[in-house]
Write an enzyme that holds these catalytic residues in place. Sequence first.
Site, short mmCIF file in Angstrom:
data_model
loop_
_atom_site.label_atom_id
_atom_site.label_comp_id
_atom_site.label_asym_id
_atom_site.label_seq_id
_atom_site.Cartn_x
_atom_site.Cartn_y
_atom_site.Cartn_z
N ASP A 31 8.70 44.33 26.41
CA ASP A 31 10.10 44.76 26.43
C ASP A 31 10.54 44.83 27.89
OD1 ASP A 31 12.58 45.78 25.60
OD2 ASP A 31 11.91 47.84 25.78
N SER A 32 11.82 45.10 28.09
CA SER A 32 12.32 45.22 29.45
C SER A 32 11.80 46.49 30.13
CB SER A 32 13.84 45.29 29.43
OG SER A 32 14.26 46.36 28.62
N HIS A 48 15.15 50.90 22.50
CA HIS A 48 15.28 52.20 23.16
C HIS A 48 15.90 53.26 22.24
CE1 HIS A 48 14.50 50.08 26.90
NE2 HIS A 48 14.50 51.23 27.53
N1 DGL Z 1 15.10 47.63 24.79
C1 DGL Z 1 15.75 46.40 24.92
C2 DGL Z 1 16.35 45.91 23.63
O1 DGL Z 1 15.80 46.18 22.58
C3 DGL Z 1 16.70 46.17 26.04
C4 DGL Z 1 17.12 47.27 26.90
C5 DGL Z 1 17.65 46.72 28.21
O2 DGL Z 1 16.83 46.34 29.02
O3 DGL Z 1 18.88 46.62 28.39
O4 DGL Z 1 17.34 45.21 23.61
#
Ligand code: DGL
Length: 275
Positions: free
Chosen positions: A18-19, A195
């Site tokens: 993930d990010s 998130h």
């Molecule tokens: N958690 C990520 C998602 O599910 C992205 C959050 C982000 O880096 O903006 O899209």
Amino acid sequence: MKHPPLRQAQGRPIGIFDSGLGGLTVVKAIQRELPKEKLVYFGDTARIPYGTKGPETIKHYAKQIVRFLIKKEKVKAVVVACNTSSAWALKDLRGEFSIPVLGVIEPGAHAAVEVTRNGVIGVIGTEGTIYSGAYPEAIHRLMPQAKVLTRPCPLFVPLVEEGKISGPIAESIAREYLRPLLKGGIDTLLLGCTHYPLLKKTLSKVAGKKVKIVDSADETARSLHRNLDMHGIELSGKGSGKYYVSDLSRKFKEHAQRFLGKHIPKVEKIFIEKY
Ligand code: DGL
């Protein structure tokens, strides 16, 4: 890249990325569903947020990460535990790598369609995920008559990364974001960002009891289970977790614990740009 022979692949770990820390909510669900698997997590903490970036950048990042997971950890499968990356990069990843690559959008859509009674589904996510149109597309494939109301919620990721998941600030932002969806009569709210499960309590307080809140973590874990089964590469060993990030902040361990629900003993920082 070539697929390792099945017998070899069996003992190998599963890569998840993930990010940032959000994907740990998916790790938690996979650990529950497949407790005997070795998991390797990569959080791209140096380049978060993904949600505000364009498709080409997201594809480039995703490929670098999968290359890293294959090269360094010889993973047998990858779970893209990020909606933004799933929305923009899944197709390219599947084209470039021959190991199974799973995203979170199909499983999320599946979970929402199972739950809705009136067919009006709200989807919230990052700007990238919402503007990609990936969720309405996936939902309509499963339920053509569904009405899908979407809303990007760019303030949620920084709120969650900062740990501000409840209280008046989180509630008032949630109220503002959810207003048009609630007005539109949704009975199901799909959390289209890994998130957001941490905001569940706040979101359900704002949305009220009649709105069911679903996320893709459990359904993703189940679909991974089916996929490993299908390829004959499910492992019956001792489950383990290994964690990598691209930037190690002072508060990383404390924050990671909140997402995972347990302490992370060791985290390694790597330079992802070289992959
Ligand atoms: N958690 C990520 C998602 O599910 C992205 C959050 C982000 O880096 O903006 O899209």
